[in-house]
Design a protein around this motif. Structure first.
Motif, PDB file in Angstrom:
ATOM      1  N   ILE A 120       0.840  -1.200   0.000  1.00 26.92           N
ATOM      2  CA  ILE A 120       0.000   0.000   0.000  1.00 26.92           C
ATOM      3  C   ILE A 120       0.878   1.254   0.000  1.00 26.92           C
ATOM      4  N   ILE A 121       1.849   1.278   0.916  1.00 28.55           N
ATOM      5  CA  ILE A 121       2.725   2.453   0.995  1.00 28.55           C
ATOM      6  C   ILE A 121       3.522   2.626  -0.289  1.00 28.55           C
ATOM      7  N   GLY A 122       3.988   1.490  -0.830  1.00 27.15           N
ATOM      8  CA  GLY A 122       4.807   1.536  -2.041  1.00 27.15           C
ATOM      9  C   GLY A 122       4.066   2.167  -3.216  1.00 27.15           C
ATOM     10  N   ILE A 123       2.740   2.003  -3.232  1.00 19.55           N
ATOM     11  CA  ILE A 123       1.975   2.621  -4.329  1.00 19.55           C
ATOM     12  C   ILE A 123       1.463   3.994  -3.921  1.00 19.55           C
ATOM     13  N   THR A 124       0.993   4.105  -2.682  1.00 20.88           N
ATOM     14  CA  THR A 124       0.464   5.395  -2.217  1.00 20.88           C
ATOM     15  C   THR A 124       1.535   6.489  -2.294  1.00 20.88           C
ATOM     16  N   ALA A 125       2.757   6.152  -1.844  1.00 22.76           N
ATOM     17  CA  ALA A 125       3.795   7.181  -1.718  1.00 22.76           C
ATOM     18  C   ALA A 125       4.082   7.892  -3.040  1.00 22.76           C
ATOM     19  N   PRO A 126       4.464   7.153  -4.102  1.00 20.62           N
ATOM     20  CA  PRO A 126       4.777   7.892  -5.338  1.00 20.62           C
ATOM     21  C   PRO A 126       3.580   8.618  -5.927  1.00 20.62           C
ATOM     22  N   VAL A 127       2.396   7.986  -5.866  1.00 19.17           N
ATOM     23  CA  VAL A 127       1.214   8.625  -6.445  1.00 19.17           C
ATOM     24  C   VAL A 127       0.911   9.932  -5.710  1.00 19.17           C
ATOM     25  N   ALA A 128       0.884   9.865  -4.364  1.00 22.71           N
ATOM     26  CA  ALA A 128       0.552  11.055  -3.580  1.00 22.71           C
ATOM     27  C   ALA A 128       1.644  12.115  -3.723  1.00 22.71           C
ATOM     28  N   PHE A 129       2.897  11.669  -3.801  1.00 19.57           N
ATOM     29  CA  PHE A 129       4.021  12.601  -3.905  1.00 19.57           C
ATOM     30  C   PHE A 129       3.929  13.417  -5.196  1.00 19.57           C
ATOM     31  N   ILE A 130       3.760  12.707  -6.306  1.00 17.41           N
ATOM     32  CA  ILE A 130       3.746  13.397  -7.599  1.00 17.41           C
ATOM     33  C   ILE A 130       2.522  14.301  -7.721  1.00 17.41           C
ATOM     34  N   LEU A 131       1.344  13.756  -7.376  1.00 12.31           N
ATOM     35  CA  LEU A 131       0.131  14.584  -7.465  1.00 12.31           C
ATOM     36  C   LEU A 131       0.203  15.756  -6.497  1.00 12.31           C
ATOM     37  N   GLY A 132       0.706  15.495  -5.300  1.00 15.40           N
ATOM     38  CA  GLY A 132       0.738  16.536  -4.260  1.00 15.40           C
ATOM     39  C   GLY A 132       1.648  17.684  -4.642  1.00 15.40           C
ATOM     40  N   ILE A 133       2.872  17.379  -5.039  1.00 13.90           N
ATOM     41  CA  ILE A 133       3.807  18.445  -5.401  1.00 13.90           C
ATOM     42  C   ILE A 133       3.345  19.144  -6.670  1.00 13.90           C
ATOM     43  N   GLY A 134       2.819  18.362  -7.601  1.00 12.66           N
ATOM     44  CA  GLY A 134       2.311  18.955  -8.842  1.00 12.66           C
ATOM     45  C   GLY A 134       1.220  19.971  -8.541  1.00 12.66           C
TER      46      GLY A 134
ATOM     47  N   LEU B 286      -4.768   3.689  -3.944  1.00 12.59           N
ATOM     48  CA  LEU B 286      -5.224   4.933  -4.562  1.00 12.59           C
ATOM     49  C   LEU B 286      -6.139   5.704  -3.609  1.00 12.59           C
ATOM     50  N   THR B 287      -6.953   4.969  -2.864  1.00 16.50           N
ATOM     51  CA  THR B 287      -7.806   5.617  -1.865  1.00 16.50           C
ATOM     52  C   THR B 287      -6.947   6.329  -0.820  1.00 16.50           C
ATOM     53  N   MET B 288      -5.910   5.644  -0.356  1.00 19.30           N
ATOM     54  CA  MET B 288      -4.992   6.235   0.614  1.00 19.30           C
ATOM     55  C   MET B 288      -4.303   7.466   0.037  1.00 19.30           C
ATOM     56  N   ALA B 289      -3.963   7.383  -1.254  1.00 18.11           N
ATOM     57  CA  ALA B 289      -3.301   8.523  -1.893  1.00 18.11           C
ATOM     58  C   ALA B 289      -4.228   9.746  -1.851  1.00 18.11           C
ATOM     59  N   LEU B 290      -5.515   9.519  -2.151  1.00 16.44           N
ATOM     60  CA  LEU B 290      -6.467  10.633  -2.091  1.00 16.44           C
ATOM     61  C   LEU B 290      -6.574  11.182  -0.676  1.00 16.44           C
ATOM     62  N   LEU B 291      -6.556  10.252   0.286  1.00 21.26           N
ATOM     63  CA  LEU B 291      -6.707  10.654   1.687  1.00 21.26           C
ATOM     64  C   LEU B 291      -5.574  11.577   2.141  1.00 21.26           C
TER      65      LEU B 291
END
Ligand SMILES: Nc1ncnc2c1ncn2[C@@H]1O[C@H](COP(=O)(O)OP(=O)(O)O)[C@@H](O)[C@H]1O
Ligand SMILES: [Mg+2]
Lengths: 285, 250
Positions: free
Chosen positions: A74-88, A144-149
């Protein structure tokens, strides 16, 4: 000023000092007791067998392997997705978006989203990823849900970091003939990076401890295999721990404590990495 | 030959007109000083010369600014190349939070230089030109923030020189520095003018008198008088210039 008044001020002075000290000690003591109980209950069960086994009805066979890998996936997928979307998102809002009602609207929404209860994100994830995109009750949907969270938290922290990069550094870059993107990449991001990283890791720590949204998108409590793809079923550490605490046998209480130790180790490792990276980048110049 | 020609320049911040009908020609390889009371538009005018005002919202400009014969406000002008050609040094030393070496190579890298030897060469020559090489040659990998204020400002000058500009704009570059650092930079400017055209804003009239060839006196967004420095300081035509340099206001 009368002498009585002065003594009274001194008494207040002392008293407030004691009150604040007590408040601090109370927190530290509570944490200490908690740690002591968890360690004394759980350490006895924390061995290689526990780490390398799957969940089981029998206390002596029960292990945490699938939950540990579930959390790492979960972390392995959440981290990059949230990082890129967040900084973007943060870069867009701070550096590109024109100030106006539309930008304000987005900003207010992001700030509010950071305070929305996590179960609501779970329901969003269920509708969007599990049923909408037909990802099913899988690691991918959960991550992906965690990334949104955590996205709003990362966006807000990154925005603050970007905003605190002084204008005169940007001017220095433009005056050398840098384009906007060159300035952002060469000056703004490096200067903001340590703070961005701090916000990011705090957000991830939150994601690791979350259960509610993952239960909604379909994490299960009994998994007897190590997930090997994002489209596998999964469980995560806090859910596994919760399921153990609700078992009738007393041994499972201790096993839950062992699980908590593993969860804490994962969290501390993550935080230590953050501190290390931050110091490294702060020292770089 | 004049390298900068300004014709009928007006500048507005929204409704507020900050520059009124400025006309000026600046000679190559000279030092031109802008003086005048604070708020009279010296910085604003300086920023029109490398289009740093583009960054400020609500700025409107009319008139023309020609650099080497080309109007820099025409739409086909590449602002990045323009700014590479016209360096700028600011009031507060503003090195990047990077090493000394990286500060100097930042500009050349922007413009596509990646060869290690070439970059080393640029670092050495720029630092030498800014009279800083001797003090920092052994600590190039150290953070620029470790330098003193005066050294930081010379680093910023070196950083500007590293992209090989023709013109150097300086906005009160010594106002945050102690007298010894100030003297060093003034000495440096005298050497730099053989290679570069220098335009310097200064709040310090003695400084203008010491270092510049020509001096421009601004007041309330107008260019009151522009002449060779000795004339401005000893024999000004305009009553307002005389009042200002004799210290009657400002
Ligand atoms: N970014 C800005 N936005 C609006 N007005 C500005 C801005 N910068 C300067 N001004 C105004 O333009 C005038 C000239 O300012 P400035 O060029 O900074 O003067 P100086 O450098 O001579 O002290 C002042 O009235 C100032 O208030
Ligand atoms: Mg100024």
């Amino acid at each position: 000023m009368s002498a009585g008044n002065l003594t009274r001020r001194k008494i207040y002075d002392r008293a407030s000092r004691v009150v604040f000290l007590l408040a601090t000690l109370l927190g530290v003591a509570a944490l200490g007791i908690l740690l002591y109980r968890i360690l004394s209950d759980g350490l006895g069960w924390l061995d290689w067998q526990f780490i390398s086994s799957f969940a089981s009805r029998f206390p002596e066979k029960a292990g945490i392997l699938s939950a540990l890998f579930g959390s790492l996936w979960i972390i392995g997928i959440t981290a990059p997705v949230a990082f890129i979307l967040g900084i973007g998102t943060a870069l867009y809002l701070e550096e590109y978006a024109k100030k106006g009602w539309f930008t304000n609207l987005i900003q207010v929404n992001i700030n509010n989203l950071a305070g929305v209860p996590s179960i609501v994100f779970g329901i969003l994830g269920l509708g969007l990823f599990v049923e909408g995109f037909l990802f099913g009750r899988t690691i991918l949907s959960g991550a992906l849900t965690m990334a949104l969270l955590v996205l709003p938290i990362i966006v807000v922290a990154s925005q603050e970091a970007i905003r605190s990069v002084p204008q005169h550094l940007r001017n220095a870059s433009y005056a050398l003939g840098a384009s906007k993107w060159q300035t952002i990449r060469g000056v703004v991001i490096p200067a903001a990076f340590p703070s961005i990283l701090t916000g990011f890791i705090l957000a991830l720590s939150r994601a690791i401890g979350e259960t509610a949204p993952l239960i909604v998108v379909g994490a299960v409590t009994f998994i007897a295999f190590v997930p090997s793809s994002p489209l596998d079923q999964f469980t995560v550490l806090p859910i596994q721990i919760y399921s153990w605490t609700s078992k009738p046998q007393d041994e499972f209480r201790a096993i839950a404590a062992a699980g908590i130790i593993v969860l804490l180790i994962v969290l501390f490792t993550l935080n230590a990495t953050a501190v290390y990276l931050r110091n490294k980048y702060q020292k770089r110049y | 030959m004049s390298i900068i020609e300004v014709r009928d320049l007006n500048l507005y911040y929204g409704q507020h007109q900050a520059l009124h009908n400025i006309n000026m020609e600046i000679e190559a390889n000279s030092i031109t000083a802008f003086i005048g009371p604070s708020g009279c538009g010296k910085s604003t005018f300086l920023r029109t010369l490398n289009r740093m005002n583009d960054m400020i919202q609500g700025v409107r400009i009319d008139g023309s600014v020609k650099v080497v014969g080309e109007d820099i406000y025409e739409s086909r002008v590449d602002v990045e190349i323009l700014r590479k050609n016209i360096g700028m040094v600011f009031q507060q030393p503003n090195p990047f939070p990077k090493s000394i070496y990286e500060n100097i190579t930042f500009g050349p890298r922007l413009h596509g230089i990646t060869d290690r030897n070439k970059l080393d060469e640029i670092v050495e020559s720029s630092l030498k030109a800014a009279a800083l090489w001797g003090e920092v040659k052994d600590v190039l990998k150290k953070p620029a923030y470790g330098l003193s204020g005066g050294q930081q400002q010379r680093l910023c000058i070196a950083r500007a020189l590293a992209v090989n500009p023709q013109i150097l704009l300086m906005d009160e570059p010594t106002s945050a520095l102690d007298p010894i650092s100030t003297a060093k930079i003034e000495e440096l400017l005298d050497e730099l003018k053989t290679t570069y055209t220098i335009v310097i804003v200064t709040h310090n009239m003695q400084q203008a008198a010491r270092i510049s060839d020509k001096t421009a006196f601004f007041l309330n967004g107008e260019l009151v008088e522009f002449d060779s420095t000795p004339v401005i300081f000893q024999n000004p035509c305009d009553k307002r210039t005389e009042d200002y340099i004799t210290g009657r206001f400002g």
